[in-house]
Scaffold this motif. Structure first.
Motif, mmCIF file in Angstrom:
data_model
loop_
_atom_site.group_PDB
_atom_site.id
_atom_site.type_symbol
_atom_site.label_atom_id
_atom_site.label_comp_id
_atom_site.label_asym_id
_atom_site.label_seq_id
_atom_site.Cartn_x
_atom_site.Cartn_y
_atom_site.Cartn_z
ATOM 1 N N PRO A 89 0.727 -1.255 -0.065
ATOM 2 C CA PRO A 89 0.037 -0.084 0.063
ATOM 3 C C PRO A 89 0.849 1.167 0.070
ATOM 4 C CG PRO A 89 0.187 -0.925 2.167
ATOM 5 C CD PRO A 89 0.914 -1.588 1.339
ATOM 6 N N ILE A 90 0.232 2.503 -0.754
ATOM 7 C CA ILE A 90 0.905 3.673 -0.484
ATOM 8 C C ILE A 90 -0.265 4.706 -0.235
ATOM 9 C CG2 ILE A 90 2.894 3.261 -1.849
ATOM 10 C CD1 ILE A 90 1.519 4.801 -4.372
ATOM 11 N N VAL A 91 -0.187 5.732 0.042
ATOM 12 C CA VAL A 91 -1.051 6.769 0.281
ATOM 13 C C VAL A 91 -0.714 8.010 -0.521
ATOM 14 C CG1 VAL A 91 -2.100 8.245 1.942
ATOM 15 C CG2 VAL A 91 -1.046 6.021 2.522
ATOM 16 N N LYS A 92 -2.043 8.435 -1.172
ATOM 17 C CA LYS A 92 -2.130 9.568 -2.068
ATOM 18 C C LYS A 92 -3.089 10.425 -1.432
ATOM 19 C CE LYS A 92 0.027 10.470 -5.526
ATOM 20 N NZ LYS A 92 1.524 11.175 -5.731
ATOM 21 N N TYR A 93 -3.025 11.753 -1.256
ATOM 22 C CA TYR A 93 -3.957 12.566 -0.726
ATOM 23 C C TYR A 93 -3.670 14.094 -1.031
ATOM 24 C CZ TYR A 93 -1.456 14.007 3.667
ATOM 25 O OH TYR A 93 -0.440 14.415 4.671
ATOM 26 N N MET A 94 -4.629 14.701 -0.959
ATOM 27 C CA MET A 94 -4.676 16.273 -1.307
ATOM 28 C C MET A 94 -5.080 17.036 0.055
ATOM 29 S SD MET A 94 -3.064 16.348 -4.315
ATOM 30 C CE MET A 94 -3.134 17.984 -5.057
ATOM 31 N N THR A 95 -4.644 17.982 0.272
ATOM 32 C CA THR A 95 -5.305 18.950 1.385
ATOM 33 C C THR A 95 -6.270 20.091 0.419
ATOM 34 O OG1 THR A 95 -3.368 20.675 1.316
ATOM 35 C CG2 THR A 95 -3.574 18.779 3.064
ATOM 36 N N VAL A 96 -7.578 20.251 1.026
ATOM 37 C CA VAL A 96 -8.409 21.213 0.504
ATOM 38 C C VAL A 96 -8.225 22.432 1.266
ATOM 39 C CG1 VAL A 96 -10.624 21.406 -0.558
ATOM 40 C CG2 VAL A 96 -9.654 19.143 -0.530
ATOM 41 N N ILE B 185 -9.438 22.885 5.002
ATOM 42 C CA ILE B 185 -10.915 22.644 5.265
ATOM 43 C C ILE B 185 -11.314 20.972 4.914
ATOM 44 C CG2 ILE B 185 -11.467 24.791 5.063
ATOM 45 C CD1 ILE B 185 -12.622 23.970 1.951
ATOM 46 N N GLY B 186 -10.452 20.318 4.521
ATOM 47 C CA GLY B 186 -10.722 18.815 4.098
ATOM 48 C C GLY B 186 -9.574 18.322 3.616
ATOM 49 N N ILE B 187 -9.594 16.917 3.416
ATOM 50 C CA ILE B 187 -8.601 16.064 3.036
ATOM 51 C C ILE B 187 -9.386 14.998 1.877
ATOM 52 C CG2 ILE B 187 -7.072 13.921 3.441
ATOM 53 C CD1 ILE B 187 -5.818 15.781 5.921
ATOM 54 N N ARG B 188 -8.719 14.631 0.841
ATOM 55 C CA ARG B 188 -9.410 13.751 -0.010
ATOM 56 C C ARG B 188 -8.201 12.831 -0.106
ATOM 57 N NH1 ARG B 188 -13.122 13.028 -4.059
ATOM 58 N NH2 ARG B 188 -13.374 10.909 -4.605
ATOM 59 N N TYR B 189 -8.454 11.778 0.246
ATOM 60 C CA TYR B 189 -7.354 10.746 0.308
ATOM 61 C C TYR B 189 -7.695 9.632 -0.526
ATOM 62 C CZ TYR B 189 -10.666 8.056 3.565
ATOM 63 O OH TYR B 189 -11.910 7.487 4.130
ATOM 64 N N TYR B 190 -6.685 8.728 -0.881
ATOM 65 C CA TYR B 190 -6.741 7.467 -1.551
ATOM 66 C C TYR B 190 -5.582 6.541 -1.369
ATOM 67 C CZ TYR B 190 -9.284 10.222 -4.979
ATOM 68 O OH TYR B 190 -10.206 11.128 -5.693
ATOM 69 N N ILE B 191 -6.165 5.462 -0.675
ATOM 70 C CA ILE B 191 -5.132 4.301 -0.108
ATOM 71 C C ILE B 191 -5.070 3.334 -1.322
ATOM 72 C CG2 ILE B 191 -4.493 2.717 1.736
ATOM 73 C CD1 ILE B 191 -5.094 5.394 2.800
ATOM 74 N N LEU B 192 -3.917 3.247 -1.840
ATOM 75 C CA LEU B 192 -3.793 2.652 -3.026
ATOM 76 C C LEU B 192 -2.898 1.435 -2.788
ATOM 77 C CD1 LEU B 192 -2.928 5.545 -5.547
ATOM 78 C CD2 LEU B 192 -4.924 4.800 -5.094
ATOM 79 N N GLY B 193 -3.028 0.394 -3.506
ATOM 80 C CA GLY B 193 -2.624 -0.896 -3.506
ATOM 81 C C GLY B 193 -2.097 -1.577 -4.667
ATOM 82 N N ILE B 194 -0.660 -1.890 -4.541
ATOM 83 C CA ILE B 194 0.035 -2.603 -5.703
ATOM 84 C C ILE B 194 -0.092 -4.119 -5.300
ATOM 85 C CG2 ILE B 194 2.066 -2.788 -6.976
ATOM 86 C CD1 ILE B 194 2.675 -0.031 -5.873
ATOM 87 N N PRO B 195 -0.868 -4.971 -6.131
ATOM 88 C CA PRO B 195 -0.819 -6.308 -5.685
ATOM 89 C C PRO B 195 0.547 -6.953 -5.802
ATOM 90 C CG PRO B 195 -2.766 -5.837 -7.610
ATOM 91 C CD PRO B 195 -1.763 -4.633 -7.259
ATOM 92 N N GLN B 196 0.783 -7.753 -4.877
ATOM 93 C CA GLN B 196 2.210 -8.603 -4.767
ATOM 94 C C GLN B 196 1.905 -9.903 -5.179
ATOM 95 O OE1 GLN B 196 2.856 -7.475 -0.625
ATOM 96 N NE2 GLN B 196 4.718 -6.405 -1.285
ATOM 97 N N ASN B 197 2.992 -10.171 -5.987
ATOM 98 C CA ASN B 197 2.966 -11.650 -6.378
ATOM 99 C C ASN B 197 3.628 -12.614 -5.283
ATOM 100 O OD1 ASN B 197 2.363 -11.892 -9.162
ATOM 101 N ND2 ASN B 197 4.125 -10.732 -9.652
#
Length: 506
Positions: A416-423, A494-506
């Motif tokens: 997993p990695i995290v991508k997010y933006m502050t609003v 005023i807000g956080i838009r977040y995405y928890i992204l996953g890279i499938p592992q072999n």
């Protein structure tokens, strides 16, 4: 598989190892390196690194302060100063389906080709009474890249008005000064994901409809629609992929130790100098995005050569680095007679590629729609979280130690990695989004260390992500009128838009 799965749905699936893509349940998300039935998918919309060295301040040619799409505050002759660039959403046509998209800016030094955006250093503030002075740990661009919802007249860093930007990105541009050893090139990376509370377009699953065309593979097309849409009429967000809207895949990802000096990591694939990567630096084994929360300098330059990515940890002590190298770069598209399907053996492994029709042999990264060796990113969790306002605090005795919220996700089988933006809401210019910053102040009397108001970070475990914000804290301490004064941000989170992204592992 390319065809019909056991539910009778037309789709494209790539599974790990010996897992049967025809019968594997779609709910076992970690089994899939790719599944075209996923509605909320991850793509890049635009990568833009075109230097702005035109004789005019406005693009396209012939435009002016009222109707431009891109504007430059040109450097003075011989100056090394970095100038502002404004880019309206309209510059990218219909490639960006969101008013406020998630974005990154990659910074590359032209003299040696090294990327340098992973850079947080300490600077000292102005001295006050008795020699007391604050200290600041701030990341490279110090929050000066901002995507505005509707920015009125924009004043450049030279004081010139360059016209109302409206809906678009304002950022520090390239440095072009002759003889400057640190000339910089900026690359805008725009994700096809919203950065505010806008829902992902066509991100909700739909049932397939009998009679619809799901796929087109020919000398002209390599495209598949999401379930419930006809590939012949589907919009860009209704397509699982086409030759211009490719799933975002990774050729390498790891979490490694970075001792002081240069570290090499073998990716196993030939790379080009302009690959796209995300790096996150942290210490004390607490995985933190976008950078460690502690008050210390962290500087890691990186570059690509051969089959490897190289890191140069400029500090005297070790840190950790979690990184992803995407199957994307700035090399031009190729031309040839490849059709949509390419099959070959590499290192004893059978490989399948779906290609942009008419690509060359070998294809460039941007020609490859899917490669069976490269897992595609999946969204494990995503949402928008409002952040409450806080009263202004007065250091050193009164600071905000932070508010937090925690997101649960299923991370088994993923990296997993995290991508997010502050609003933000600016008191004068309205709504905007920024990529996150970790900005820390050492108070003037040395008794307090605190995160500035627009600082944020996220700490990650295998199945949880916890986000922290610090509204109410000042961003600057200064001595004036025989006392210490504090400055507060005009654009609190005023807000956080977040995405928890996953890279499938072999």
């Amino acid at each position: 598989m390319i065809g019909i799965d056991n539910l009778g749905h037309s789709c494209v699936k790539i599974t790990k190892g010996n897992i049967d893509p025809v019968t594997e349940p779609d709910g076992n998300t970690a089994s899939f390196l790719y599944n075209s039935k996923v509605a909320a998918d991850v793509k890049l919309a635009v990568t833009d690194s075109t230097p702005f060295q035109t004789g005019s301040r406005y693009l396209p040619s012939g435009s002016n302060v009222n109707n431009y799409q891109k504007v430059l505050q040109a450097p003075s002759a011989g100056s090394a100063a970095v100038k502002d660039i404004g880019v309206r959403n309209s510059f990218y046509g219909d490639a960006i389906p969101y008013s406020l998209p998630m974005f990154d800016i990659k910074t590359r030094r032209l003299s040696d080709g090294k990327y340098i955006e992973q850079n947080r250093v300490r600077r000292e503030g102005r001295e006050g009474y008795g020699g007391a002075e604050p200290g600041y740990y701030e990341t490279f661009d110090r929050g000066q890249s901002v995507w505005w919802e509707n920015r009125p007249d924009t004043t450049s860093n030279t004081g010139d008005v360059i016209g109302a930007l409206g809906n678009g990105l304002l950022y520090q541009g390239n440095s072009y000064a002759t003889g400057d050893a640190d000339q910089l090139e900026k690359e805008i990376v725009i994700w096809r994901l919203p950065a505010d509370n806008t829902p992902i377009l066509d991100g909700a699953p739909k049932a397939p409809i009998a009679g619809q065309w799901s796929a087109q593979f020919s000398k002209d097309f390599c495209r598949v629609a999401k379930p419930g849409y006809d590939v012949r009429t589907a919009s860009q967000t209704q397509l699982a992929f086409d030759s211009s809207g490719r799933p975002l895949s990774a050729i390498g990802a790891a979490d490694i130790n970075l001792p002081a000096g240069v570290t090499r990591y073998d990716l196993g694939f030939a790379v080009t100098p302009n690959m796209l990567a995300d790096l996150f630096l942290y210490v004390d084994d607490v995985i933190t995005f976008p950078m460690s929360r502690f008050n210390r300098s962290l500087v890691a330059e990186y570059w690509f050569s051969g089959n490897s990515i190289y890191f140069d940890n400029k500090q005297s002590s070790a840190c950790r680095c979690r990184f992803v190298v995407f199957a994307n770069d700035r090399a031009p598209l190729t031309s040839g007679d490849n059709n949509f399907l390419r099959q070959f053996t590499s290192g004893g492994e059978r490989v399948m590629q779906l290609l942009r029709p008419g690509s060359g042999n070998p294809p460039a990264f941007r020609d490859i729609v899917l490669d069976s060796r490269w897992p595609c990113l999946q969204i494990l969790a995503e949402d928008y979280k409002p952040i409450a306002a806080q009263a202004n605090r007065t250091p050193p005795s009164g600071t905000n130690s932070g508010q937090s919220f925690t997101v649960d996700f299923k991370g088994d089988g993923f990296f997993p990695i995290v991508k997010y933006m502050t609003v933000h809401h600016h008191e004068e210019f309205g709504k905007c989004v920024k990529f996150p910053q970790t900005r820390i102040t050492e108070s003037y009397n040395g008794s307090a260390r605190y995160h500035q108001a627009n600082s944020s970070y996220c700490q990650l475990t295998d199945n949880q992500a916890t986000f922290w914000t610090f509204n109410g804290n000042p961003y600057n301490e200064r001595y004036a009128e025989n006392r210490w004064k504090f400055d507060y941000v005009p654009d609190p989170i005023i807000g956080i838009r977040y995405y928890i992204l996953g890279i499938p592992q072999n």
